[in-house]
Structure formats: structure tokens, C-alpha cells
Design a protein around this motif. Structure first.
Motif, PDB file in Angstrom:
ATOM      1  N   ILE A  89       0.708  73.769  28.441  1.00  0.00           N
ATOM      2  CA  ILE A  89      -0.623  73.003  28.837  1.00  0.00           C
ATOM      3  C   ILE A  89      -0.760  71.974  27.730  1.00  0.00           C
ATOM      4  CG2 ILE A  89      -1.531  75.164  29.779  1.00  0.00           C
ATOM      5  CD1 ILE A  89      -3.501  74.680  27.142  1.00  0.00           C
ATOM      6  N   ASP A  90      -1.531  71.093  28.364  1.00  0.00           N
ATOM      7  CA  ASP A  90      -2.473  69.792  27.689  1.00  0.00           C
ATOM      8  C   ASP A  90      -3.541  70.541  27.219  1.00  0.00           C
ATOM      9  OD1 ASP A  90      -3.654  67.919  26.777  1.00  0.00           O
ATOM     10  OD2 ASP A  90      -3.007  66.354  28.277  1.00  0.00           O
ATOM     11  N   PRO A  91      -3.816  70.729  25.992  1.00  0.00           N
ATOM     12  CA  PRO A  91      -4.973  71.405  25.486  1.00  0.00           C
ATOM     13  C   PRO A  91      -6.231  70.542  25.462  1.00  0.00           C
ATOM     14  CG  PRO A  91      -3.477  70.735  23.635  1.00  0.00           C
ATOM     15  CD  PRO A  91      -2.844  70.350  24.721  1.00  0.00           C
ATOM     16  N   ALA A  92      -5.859  69.176  25.903  1.00  0.00           N
ATOM     17  CA  ALA A  92      -7.045  68.312  26.076  1.00  0.00           C
ATOM     18  C   ALA A  92      -8.045  68.321  27.287  1.00  0.00           C
ATOM     19  CB  ALA A  92      -6.594  66.761  26.115  1.00  0.00           C
ATOM     20  N   THR A  93      -7.104  69.042  28.298  1.00  0.00           N
ATOM     21  CA  THR A  93      -7.549  69.306  29.750  1.00  0.00           C
ATOM     22  C   THR A  93      -7.224  70.434  30.054  1.00  0.00           C
ATOM     23  OG1 THR A  93      -5.357  68.739  30.725  1.00  0.00           O
ATOM     24  CG2 THR A  93      -6.938  66.777  30.236  1.00  0.00           C
ATOM     25  N   GLY A  94      -6.464  71.199  29.691  1.00  0.00           N
ATOM     26  CA  GLY A  94      -6.045  72.539  30.205  1.00  0.00           C
ATOM     27  C   GLY A  94      -5.286  72.738  31.368  1.00  0.00           C
ATOM     28  N   ARG A  95      -4.667  71.538  31.881  1.00  0.00           N
ATOM     29  CA  ARG A  95      -3.926  71.202  32.872  1.00  0.00           C
ATOM     30  C   ARG A  95      -2.427  71.599  32.177  1.00  0.00           C
ATOM     31  NH1 ARG A  95      -0.891  66.541  34.170  1.00  0.00           N
ATOM     32  NH2 ARG A  95      -1.417  65.698  32.129  1.00  0.00           N
ATOM     33  N   VAL A  96      -1.654  72.314  33.329  1.00  0.00           N
ATOM     34  CA  VAL A  96      -0.118  72.634  33.046  1.00  0.00           C
ATOM     35  C   VAL A  96       0.604  71.585  33.117  1.00  0.00           C
ATOM     36  CG1 VAL A  96       1.503  73.947  33.774  1.00  0.00           C
ATOM     37  CG2 VAL A  96      -0.679  74.944  34.016  1.00  0.00           C
ATOM     38  N   LEU A  97       1.196  71.251  31.886  1.00  0.00           N
ATOM     39  CA  LEU A  97       2.222  70.165  31.824  1.00  0.00           C
ATOM     40  C   LEU A  97       3.570  70.375  32.457  1.00  0.00           C
ATOM     41  CD1 LEU A  97       1.592  69.207  28.111  1.00  0.00           C
ATOM     42  CD2 LEU A  97       1.262  67.697  30.001  1.00  0.00           C
ATOM     43  N   ALA A  98       4.166  71.614  32.070  1.00  0.00           N
ATOM     44  CA  ALA A  98       5.434  71.921  32.627  1.00  0.00           C
ATOM     45  C   ALA A  98       5.729  73.545  32.423  1.00  0.00           C
ATOM     46  CB  ALA A  98       6.314  71.150  31.727  1.00  0.00           C
ATOM     47  N   THR A  99       6.444  74.147  33.294  1.00  0.00           N
ATOM     48  CA  THR A  99       6.814  75.473  32.961  1.00  0.00           C
ATOM     49  C   THR A  99       8.346  75.373  32.344  1.00  0.00           C
ATOM     50  OG1 THR A  99       5.464  75.831  34.957  1.00  0.00           O
ATOM     51  CG2 THR A  99       7.175  77.517  34.293  1.00  0.00           C
ATOM     52  N   ILE A 100       8.377  76.104  31.563  1.00  0.00           N
ATOM     53  CA  ILE A 100       9.692  76.221  30.840  1.00  0.00           C
ATOM     54  C   ILE A 100      10.332  77.812  31.104  1.00  0.00           C
ATOM     55  CG2 ILE A 100      11.116  75.930  28.771  1.00  0.00           C
ATOM     56  CD1 ILE A 100       9.810  73.234  29.220  1.00  0.00           C
ATOM     57  N   HIS A 101      11.529  77.694  31.481  1.00  0.00           N
ATOM     58  CA  HIS A 101      11.998  79.236  31.422  1.00  0.00           C
ATOM     59  C   HIS A 101      12.574  79.571  30.093  1.00  0.00           C
ATOM     60  CE1 HIS A 101      11.460  80.093  35.837  1.00  0.00           C
ATOM     61  NE2 HIS A 101      11.389  78.859  35.820  1.00  0.00           N
ATOM     62  N   SER A 102      12.091  80.451  29.335  1.00  0.00           N
ATOM     63  CA  SER A 102      12.520  80.727  28.183  1.00  0.00           C
ATOM     64  C   SER A 102      14.122  81.036  28.387  1.00  0.00           C
ATOM     65  CB  SER A 102      11.925  82.043  27.474  1.00  0.00           C
ATOM     66  OG  SER A 102      10.423  81.973  27.595  1.00  0.00           O
ATOM     67  N   ALA A 103      14.440  81.296  27.013  1.00  0.00           N
ATOM     68  CA  ALA A 103      16.175  81.803  26.946  1.00  0.00           C
ATOM     69  C   ALA A 103      15.597  83.212  26.963  1.00  0.00           C
ATOM     70  CB  ALA A 103      16.793  81.512  25.382  1.00  0.00           C
ATOM     71  N   SER A 104      16.946  83.968  27.361  1.00  0.00           N
ATOM     72  CA  SER A 104      16.826  85.440  27.613  1.00  0.00           C
ATOM     73  C   SER A 104      17.566  85.834  26.235  1.00  0.00           C
ATOM     74  CB  SER A 104      17.776  85.924  28.765  1.00  0.00           C
ATOM     75  OG  SER A 104      18.993  85.614  28.902  1.00  0.00           O
ATOM     76  N   VAL A 105      17.562  87.247  26.052  1.00  0.00           N
ATOM     77  CA  VAL A 105      18.374  87.825  24.846  1.00  0.00           C
ATOM     78  C   VAL A 105      19.763  87.638  24.901  1.00  0.00           C
ATOM     79  CG1 VAL A 105      18.653  89.819  23.731  1.00  0.00           C
ATOM     80  CG2 VAL A 105      16.459  89.413  24.578  1.00  0.00           C
ATOM     81  N   ALA A 106      20.423  87.726  26.412  1.00  0.00           N
ATOM     82  CA  ALA A 106      21.676  87.362  26.451  1.00  0.00           C
ATOM     83  C   ALA A 106      22.165  85.753  26.191  1.00  0.00           C
ATOM     84  CB  ALA A 106      22.015  87.525  27.943  1.00  0.00           C
ATOM     85  N   GLU A 107      21.198  85.068  26.447  1.00  0.00           N
ATOM     86  CA  GLU A 107      21.458  83.525  26.266  1.00  0.00           C
ATOM     87  C   GLU A 107      21.400  83.189  24.591  1.00  0.00           C
ATOM     88  OE1 GLU A 107      20.094  81.525  30.483  1.00  0.00           O
ATOM     89  OE2 GLU A 107      18.465  82.135  29.026  1.00  0.00           O
ATOM     90  N   VAL A 108      20.365  84.107  23.918  1.00  0.00           N
ATOM     91  CA  VAL A 108      20.527  83.747  22.476  1.00  0.00           C
ATOM     92  C   VAL A 108      22.038  84.089  21.910  1.00  0.00           C
ATOM     93  CG1 VAL A 108      19.526  84.687  20.409  1.00  0.00           C
ATOM     94  CG2 VAL A 108      18.171  84.219  22.282  1.00  0.00           C
ATOM     95  N   GLY A 109      22.563  85.379  22.558  1.00  0.00           N
ATOM     96  CA  GLY A 109      23.771  85.719  22.180  1.00  0.00           C
ATOM     97  C   GLY A 109      24.813  84.491  22.533  1.00  0.00           C
ATOM     98  N   GLU A 110      24.720  84.043  23.683  1.00  0.00           N
ATOM     99  CA  GLU A 110      25.723  83.127  24.227  1.00  0.00           C
ATOM    100  C   GLU A 110      25.682  81.962  23.298  1.00  0.00           C
ATOM    101  OE1 GLU A 110      24.839  82.037  28.259  1.00  0.00           O
ATOM    102  OE2 GLU A 110      26.195  80.325  28.226  1.00  0.00           O
TER     103      GLU A 110
END
Ligand code: NAD
Length: 494
Positions: free
Chosen positions: A25-46
């Protein structure tokens, strides 16, 4: 606002993570800036496996130091060119002022440049020979490094780990904080571009956003991760150190602080007022080195604190994008609420709230994670408010009687990160600076940094050192070579 990157960097590829989605979020407004899909545990391994292959790739393994330095120079150049966009992204994501985020982006470029210069001039040693052999001490990369960072100054703290780790010949798996991944992803784009230009494997860097509990933990525990560079809270650092201890891999920890800032009666009062204000309220107090405990000589305490409070009331609170703003919003509403809870605790401990003590009122602040710069007094240095890191715009003023009393109170903390001393008496500054338990002491200045000057925390503020000439060595292993020079066989075996 430039296009926000939402793909993450896994095993040399930019793609959507398979882990949980996290809104930033943009903490100045509370507006969502982007949605980021995290890495999964398997992707950390990859990512770790691809990084290990990249480290062993002859294109990287055999690259000479001055050629790696060229890569770092190129990254510095790209970072400097992109500084306005990096600053805009970081201001949107963290709420910091544009003035500060521009400086952080340029400081990141400076870190790459300085590290390149150190790399070009770093020498292995020929040690004195004690027999029919020549002895040398050389340095080798460690392999795959995990770099885990907090949300308060991402681009600068990323550079502080990536530059020396790459310079040392490693691959880096970077984990930005879940609240602020955007600028790390943008920096990652620049670094992969440079790696591409040099024909090097892009898997030398991964950028793996996500929660500490899932992504951070998977990184720390991964068997291929052979070195951990961590910046963040003391409790997290302690748990990471325990795992590193179990694995027997080196970990450097840059942790929390509760730094004293000292005003002697002989200080240049104008300088001290400006320095104390900047030391605690810049970055809205969200700074490990924030001078959050103000010790003032008793004879000037009331006058100094009175004048300080007048000036604090005049600080301009607003969005980081407004050039006149001095104090931006906090990074997140949840963090703002945690800071507010600390001020409530201070009240219950008997503090007087001299200014601030609430979120600002007015339409301008609607939806934002704002908190007014706050000055408290009437507390003992032993109160929880003075012992625990608040990581927000909250200053506690405390009087002291003499130098021994001052040093005793200043050092009476589990932390030992930084200290400020305001005085015209340089002999007194010398005595106090040498007695203070902290990794950095500023005398008649505060919160100034140089890539060339080592930075470390004492006590529960950290373990190990970043920056300075030895930064690269901290990401290498030492090896001794013995070259026999005798024509005769070794005596015993013959
Ligand atoms: P934090 O400790 O909660 O998180 C820091 C990073 O560690 C984040 O990326 C987080 O996701 C990750 N993490 C959390 N739990 C983890 C786990 N179990 N395993 C692996 N990774 C994990 O800190 P924060 O709230 O993001 O940042 C604020 C703290 O950072 C403050 O205490 C501040 O003093 C400290 N800090 C220190 C320095 C320094 O140089 N000494 C600089 C900046 C911030």
C-alpha cells in the motif's frame, strides 16, 4: 508513477510468484499500489539451486576481480540513471519523502561504485615463510548468500548486501520486507539487465518477496544457503542466528537500537536543536539509528526541551511526494498503531506528552498512516518506553547530572547501535565517545553515513560489520596456500 513491477525474480526468470498474494500500500493514502505474489517455499529452493549453478558457471567463477568491478560500475551507472524512478517507487511504497528516497537511491549507486573500487584494489597476502615453502592467504567466494532486509530503507540496505556479496563472487537471494518489495524488484531489474549485458547468468540474483515466516525462514534453512546477511529486528535476528548456528554458516546481523543523543550545557544550541530533531524525526523515526533517548544536562534541560518542543510543533507533516514535507507517514497502518500503543504505554508509565501523542487531524491525513512527532518527558531511563525500540517519531527527554551519570544511563540499554554528542568541548566529546557502548558515535552531527566507514551494532544491536574496505571479505572465505620450494622429499616420510 512509473509502471510498478509485480513479477518477482526466481532462478533468473521474471514471473509471478506461486506463493500468497500480498498487497503493498501507499501509506500516505492507504491505496493499494500493487499485489505481489510471494515466492513459494518450492521457489526458494528453485532459486537457491539456480544460484548455486550460477556461482559454479565458469563465466562467473573465472571472472577476474577487475571484471567483476566493471559489472558493479555498470550497476552503479544504471542505478544512478534510474534514481528518480527508484525514488518515486520507494516513496510510494514506504511513505518516505522524495528527498530522502532520492538520496537513498544515489547512496545505493555510491555503494556499488565504492565496492567496485575496493574490489579492484583488494590484495591477497604473501605471508612470511617459516620453512621451505611459500605461503599465501587468498579469498574465495562462499557460494549462495541470503540477504534479508527490513522495510525502512530498502534500496540502500539492498545495495549494502548485494554489492559486496557479488563483488566477492557469490550469488545473492534477496528477500525484501513483505510491506515494501517494490524498489527491490526495480533494483533487481537493473541488476539483471547489467548481468545480461555482461553475458552472465541472471540467476546470480533472485528477488524473493514474501513473509519472513515463510520465505525468510525457507531461505535461512535452505542447505545451499551458506551465508546470511540480515538487517531487521533483534528478535528475528536472534532466531536467524540460532538456525545459522545449527547449520554452522556465518551470519551478520544489523539489528535494533535505542540510541542516546546527548546535549551538554556547552553545546552550540542551534546545532544541537537541529541535530536532535533530524536524528529522531527524519524518516518519521523509522530508523535503526534514530536518536530516541535525549539526555540533556540538567542545568539546561527545561530550556532546551522547551525550545525543542516549539520546533517540533512546526515540523511539516505530510505525504512524501510534497517537497515541503519533513515528516512523512509511517510505513503501514499496522505499524502506526504499534507506535500509538507505545505512546499509550508511556502515558501509563507516567510520561508527560509535551507535543504530538496522536495522529494528525484533517482531511489531508485521511486514510494515511500518519503520526505526529511526539516528545515525552517525566520517565525514568528504566521505563519500558526508554528500553524498547519504538521505531517511530517518539522522543523521550531525560536530564543527567554529570558525566558518570550520563554514561551510566546512556549505556544502560540492551542496545548499542549509535550515539550523538553535542558539545563544544572536544576533550569531553572524546572521553564520552570512547566510553559509550555503540558501534557509531556522531560528534556534533547525526545520521551521516559513508560507504567507506564500517557500520556495526554492539550488544543486542548486531553481530558483524557492513560497509568499509572489509565488506567484501565478510562475504568470502579465507584459504591458505603452501607452495613447496624444496627439491628434497619431506624428511619423515622418506
Ligand atoms: P523484522 O525483523 O520484522 O523483519 C526484517 C526482515 O526479516 C523482513 O524481510 C522479514 O520478512 C524477515 N523475517 C521476519 N521473520 C523472519 C524469519 N523468521 N526468518 C527469516 N526472515 C524473517 O524487522 P522490520 O520490522 O522489517 O524492520 C525493523 C527493524 O529493523 C527494527 O528493529 C530496526 O531497528 C531494524 N533495522 C536495523 C538496521 C541496522 O542496520 N542495524 C537498519 C534498519 C533496520
Amino acid at each position: 508513477m512509473p509502471l510498478l513491477p509485480t513479477d518477482i525474480l526466481i532462478a533468473g526468470q521474471w514471473r509471478r510468484g506461486a506463493g500468497e498474494p500480498v498487497d503493498t500500500i501507499d501509506p500516505a493514502t492507504g491505496r493499494v499500489l500493487a499485489t505481489i505474489h510471494s515466492a513459494s517455499v518450492a521457489e526458494v529452493g528453485e532459486a537457491a539451486e539456480a544460484a548455486a549453478r550460477a556461482v559454479a558457471d565458469p563465466a562467473w567463477r573465472d571472472l577476474l576481480a577487475h571484471e567483476r568491478a566493471r559489472l558493479l560500475h555498470r550497476i552503479a551507472e544504471l542505478t544512478e540513471e534510474a534514481a528518480p524512478e527508484l525514488a518515486a517507487v520507494q516513496t510510494a511504497d514506504t511513505g518516505k519523502t522524495l528527498t530522502e528516497t532520492r538520496a537513498l537511491a544515489l547512496s545505493a549507486a555510491g555503494t556499488f561504485r565504492y565496492t567496485a573500487a575496493v574490489l579492484e584494489t583488494a590484495e591477497d597476502t604473501l605471508t612470511p615463510s617459516r620453512g621451505p615453502y611459500v605461503t599465501m592467504s587468498v579469498h574465495e567466494p562462499i557460494g549462495v548468500v541470503a540477504a534479508i532486509n527490513p522495510w525502512n530503507s530498502p534500496v540502500a540496505s539492498d545495495a549494502q548486501k548485494i554489492a559486496p556479496a557479488l563483488a566477492a563472487g557469490n550469488a545473492v537471494l534477496l528477500k525484501p520486507a513483505a510491506w515494501t518489495p517494490l524498489v527491490s524488484l526495480a533494483l533487481g531489474r537493473l541488476i539483471t539487465r547489467a548481468l545480461d549485458e555482461f553475458g552472465l547468468p541472471t540467476a546470480l540474483l533472485a528477488v524473493l518477496p514474501g513473509s519472513g515466516r515463510i520465505v525468510g525462514d525457507a531461505l535461512v534453512r535452505h542447505p545451499l544457503v551458506a551465508r546470511i546477511g540480515f538487517t531487521g529486528g533483534t528478535e528475528t535476528g536472534r532466531s536467524i542466528a540460532a538456525i545459522a548456528g545449527e547449520k554452522l554458516v556465518p551470519a551478520s546481523l544489523e539489528l535494533g537500537g535505542k540510541s542516546p543523543t546527548i546535549v551538554r550545557a556547552d553545546a552550540d544550541i542551534e546545532q544541537a536543536l537541529a541535530g536532535v530533531l533530524f536524528g529522531i524525526f527524519s524518516s518519521s523515526g523509522q530508523s535503526c539509528i534514530a536518536g530516541s533517548r535525549l539526555f540533556v544536562a540538567r542545568e539546561i534541560h527545561d530550556a532546551f526541551v522547551g525550545e525543542l518542543v516549539e520546533r517540533v510543533r512546526k515540523l511539516r507533516v505530510g505525504p512524501g511526494t510534497d517537497p515541503s514535507t519533513q515528516v512523512g507517514p509511517l510505513v503501514h497502518h499496522r505499524h502506526r498503531d504499534a507506535v500509538a500503543a507505545y505512546v499509550d504505554l508511556a502515558r501509563s508509565e507516567g510520561a508527560r506528552v509535551l507535543c504530538g501523542g496522536s495522529a494528525p487531524a484533517g482531511e489531508r491525513y485521511q486514510g494515511g498512516a500518519y503520526y505526529l512527532p511526539t516528545v515525552l518527558d517525566g520517565l525514568a531511563n528504566t521505563s519500558r518506553t526508554c528500553r524498547e525500540e519504538i521505531f517511530g517519531p517518539v522522543l523521550v527527554a531525560l536530564p543527567y547530572d554529570d558525566e558518570d551519570d550520563l554514561v551510566r544511563q546512556a549505556n544502560d540499554s540492551v542496545y548499542g547501535l549509535a550515539c550523538g554528542i553535542w558539545t563544544r568541548d572536544l576533550r569531553a566529546a572524546w572521553r564520552i565517545a570512547r566510553r559509550i557502548e555503540a558501534g557509531t558515535v556522531w560528534i556534533n552531527t547525526y545520521k551521516q553515513f559513508s560507504a567507506a566507514t564500517p557500520f556495526s551494532g554492539w550488544k543486542e544491536s548486531g553481530l558483524g560489520t557492513e560497509k568499509g574496505r572489509d565488506a567484501i571479505r565478510a562475504y568470502q572465505r579465507q584459504k591458505s596456500l603452501y607452495w613447496g620450494t624444496s627439491d628434497a622429499p619431506l624428511p619423515w616420510a622418506n
